[in-house]
Design a protein around this motif. Structure first.
Motif, PDB file in Angstrom:
ATOM      1  N   UNK A 336      92.158  14.754  15.434  1.00 44.04           N
ATOM      2  CA  UNK A 336      92.686  15.937  16.213  1.00 44.04           C
ATOM      3  C   UNK A 336      94.186  15.919  16.134  1.00 44.04           C
ATOM      4  N   UNK A 337      94.741  17.229  16.213  1.00 46.15           N
ATOM      5  CA  UNK A 337      96.202  17.284  16.160  1.00 46.15           C
ATOM      6  C   UNK A 337      96.802  16.653  17.477  1.00 46.15           C
ATOM      7  N   UNK A 338      98.084  16.111  17.310  1.00 43.45           N
ATOM      8  CA  UNK A 338      98.683  15.398  18.244  1.00 43.45           C
ATOM      9  C   UNK A 338      99.009  16.167  19.433  1.00 43.45           C
ATOM     10  N   UNK A 339      98.495  15.725  20.764  1.00 39.78           N
ATOM     11  CA  UNK A 339      98.788  16.828  21.882  1.00 39.78           C
ATOM     12  C   UNK A 339     100.032  16.518  22.588  1.00 39.78           C
ATOM     13  N   UNK A 340     100.395  17.552  23.412  1.00 34.31           N
ATOM     14  CA  UNK A 340     101.463  17.490  24.128  1.00 34.31           C
ATOM     15  C   UNK A 340     101.109  17.167  25.669  1.00 34.31           C
ATOM     16  N   UNK A 341      99.896  17.214  25.794  1.00 33.46           N
ATOM     17  CA  UNK A 341      99.204  16.691  27.345  1.00 33.46           C
ATOM     18  C   UNK A 341      97.816  16.608  27.048  1.00 33.46           C
ATOM     19  N   UNK A 342      97.249  15.744  27.904  1.00 31.18           N
ATOM     20  CA  UNK A 342      95.752  15.387  27.824  1.00 31.18           C
ATOM     21  C   UNK A 342      95.362  15.373  29.398  1.00 31.18           C
ATOM     22  N   UNK A 343      94.101  15.987  29.383  1.00 28.29           N
ATOM     23  CA  UNK A 343      93.493  16.045  30.665  1.00 28.29           C
ATOM     24  C   UNK A 343      92.103  15.456  30.585  1.00 28.29           C
ATOM     25  N   UNK A 344      91.671  14.394  31.414  1.00 27.10           N
ATOM     26  CA  UNK A 344      90.566  13.742  31.289  1.00 27.10           C
ATOM     27  C   UNK A 344      89.831  14.055  32.608  1.00 27.10           C
ATOM     28  N   UNK A 345      88.638  14.910  32.541  1.00 33.19           N
ATOM     29  CA  UNK A 345      88.123  15.398  33.462  1.00 33.19           C
ATOM     30  C   UNK A 345      86.553  14.833  33.803  1.00 33.19           C
ATOM     31  N   UNK A 346      86.482  13.806  33.011  1.00 34.40           N
ATOM     32  CA  UNK A 346      85.143  12.943  33.074  1.00 34.40           C
ATOM     33  C   UNK A 346      84.915  11.937  32.049  1.00 34.40           C
ATOM     34  N   UNK A 347      84.304  11.170  32.241  1.00 37.69           N
ATOM     35  CA  UNK A 347      83.950   9.925  31.184  1.00 37.69           C
ATOM     36  C   UNK A 347      84.858   9.025  31.184  1.00 37.69           C
ATOM     37  N   UNK A 348      85.599   8.935  32.440  1.00 37.72           N
ATOM     38  CA  UNK A 348      86.895   7.865  32.294  1.00 37.72           C
ATOM     39  C   UNK A 348      86.150   6.416  31.929  1.00 37.72           C
ATOM     40  N   UNK A 349      85.028   6.081  32.285  1.00 38.78           N
ATOM     41  CA  UNK A 349      84.542   4.579  32.183  1.00 38.78           C
ATOM     42  C   UNK A 349      84.204   4.553  30.689  1.00 38.78           C
ATOM     43  N   UNK A 350      83.937   5.373  29.891  1.00 39.72           N
ATOM     44  CA  UNK A 350      83.614   5.204  28.568  1.00 39.72           C
ATOM     45  C   UNK A 350      84.432   4.264  27.975  1.00 39.72           C
ATOM     46  N   UNK A 351      84.141   3.084  27.220  1.00 37.85           N
ATOM     47  CA  UNK A 351      84.899   2.148  26.728  1.00 37.85           C
ATOM     48  C   UNK A 351      85.835   2.692  25.871  1.00 37.85           C
ATOM     49  N   UNK A 352      86.986   2.577  26.018  1.00 29.22           N
ATOM     50  CA  UNK A 352      88.332   2.802  25.201  1.00 29.22           C
ATOM     51  C   UNK A 352      88.711   4.233  25.321  1.00 29.22           C
TER      52      UNK A 352
END
Length: 421
Positions: A336-352
């Motif tokens: 994916x193109x390099x992001x300026x920001x990332x939001x993680x709304x789910x799946x935080x415990x997914x390895x890596x």
């Protein structure tokens, strides 16, 4: 000899620097051009234009240059066409102001602004505001040329004046249909055709979108809209925190007040790209894109039903350009193109996953992660100790009936970590 594939303005050392002249022209054609524009066209060896109709505006006894029509699609063809005529005096014919939703942008990106000579003509928007008596600085503009009509939805606000750049003769009817569908049926529409032409200019009388039945007219038109929201239509504001019922969802939705706080932490700016990881209903990516027309977002969602739902929500809320990646993270983030920001709304415990998002961010990039579980909260607390940032807990309570009285019902508190790399 010029190397293969080179274009005017990107010359090799020692080569002459040949500027490309861009001449704006209106519906009044040759007779409406100032002498400087006429002189540039007379001096050209090649004139490149939008098609036979546009090139026919130039009298053959005045402009003796070779005439070349842009192929379709235009954008990827620009370097190729310029390279084919390298070393010759090139003039490009453009509608109205070439730098306003015109070919001037593609040319500047190809040859460099310093190698571009632009001779603008009044744009269709300037003509329309002059005819309607609308202040140009207070009038919104939406182009539907080569764009999804749903793009118009994000610009709809009660009382706003809009000018819609049409793709063809059928655009006014499409605009009227979209206004009806989005709850703006009372809006007043006018179609302005052949603006600036001495005999063919035409303005249709104002009519509401609810009753619009005008047949297709001239393909060279612009649609004026005075936005009026129907009384029963939802009010969608211009800032993050749309009502939850604005979205189709299955419960996987960042709720309104937490969403507003999340967008504030993400701090979108024009031109920036967001990764919305674990998209759910797509609300964060959608509202990121609604903050400015140049904001971009990619929603990563592994559930195909939810991914389809994100696309429907994006179209309904005026940002059909939201890209949906149907894959599980972190594997779906690769390439994916390099992001300026990332939001993680789910799946935080997914390895890596957290490491992959952090590693993808450049210096100055922002990461915001939300969770309601103790396990994920422990991960965020650990990253807060390692990287700093801000760790907050957001708690929202709603007033609800309790028997004959009213009490507070608290939603699950959300732990949020936000950090700048």
């Amino acid at each position: 000899m010029r190397p293969a594939g080179s274009v005017p303005g990107r010359e090799q050392p020692g080569e002459p620097r040949t500027p490309v002249t861009v001449v704006g022209v209106g519906a009044d054609g040759w007779h409406g051009l100032p002498e400087a524009s006429r002189a540039a066209l007379r001096a050209a060896e090649v004139v490149v234009g939008g098609g036979a109709r546009q090139l026919a505006l130039l009298p053959e006894d005045e402009v003796r240059a070779e005439r070349v029509a842009w192929p379709s699609p235009l954008r990827p063809a620009v370097p190729r066409v310029l390279a084919a005529h390298a070393g010759r005096r090139i003039a490009v014919l453009a509608s109205g102001d070439p730098m306003f939703h015109g070919v001037g942008r593609a040319l500047a990106e190809t040859v460099g602004a310093e190698r571009l000579r632009v001779l603008p003509h009044p744009s269709s928007v300037s003509y329309a505001c002059a005819r309607l008596g609308w202040p140009l600085e207070d009038t919104g503009t939406v182009s539907l040329v080569g764009r999804d009509p749903d793009t118009l939805t994000a610009a709809l606000h009660d009382g706003r004046r809009l000018l819609v750049l049409s793709a063809d003769a059928a655009t006014p009817a499409r605009v009227a249909a979209l206004l009806r569908e989005r709850g703006y049926g009372p809006s007043a529409l006018r179609v302005l055709e052949q603006l600036g032409h001495p005999t063919r200019e035409r303005l249709t009388p104002a009519a509401p979108a609810d009753g619009w039945d005008a047949p297709p007219g001239d393909p060279l038109n612009i649609v004026a809209v005075e936005c009026r929201r129907a009384p029963d239509a939802p009010r969608l504001g211009a800032v993050p925190g749309l009502p939850d019922d604005a979205y189709e969802h299955d419960g996987q939705l960042t709720k309104r007040y937490v969403r507003a706080a999340t967008l504030a932490a993400l701090a979108p700016a024009p031109g920036e790209l967001l990764w919305d990881v674990g998209g759910g209903s797509g609300s964060v990516g959608i509202e990121w894109m609604r903050t400015h027309r140049r904001c971009r977002a990619i929603s990563v969602e592994r559930d195909p039903v939810r991914a389809d739902r994100i696309e429907r929500n994006a179209a309904a809320l005026g940002v059909p350009g939201l890209r949906v990646v149907r894959a599980a993270a972190p594997d779906g983030l690769a390439g994916l193109p390099v992001p300026d920001a990332v939001f993680i709304g789910g799946g935080l415990t997914a390895p890596g996953l957290l490491d992959a998002c952090w590693d993808a961010l450049p210096a100055g990039g922002r990461l915001v992660a939300n969770t309601v579980t103790l396990e994920s909260e422990a991960l965020l607390a650990d990253r807060y100790r390692r990287h700093g940032g801000e760790l907050v807990r957001l708690a929202v309570s709603h007033a609800v009936p309790v028997g004959g009285f009213t009490g507070w019902r608290q939603a699950m508190p959300v732990t949020q970590w936000s950090v700048t790399k």
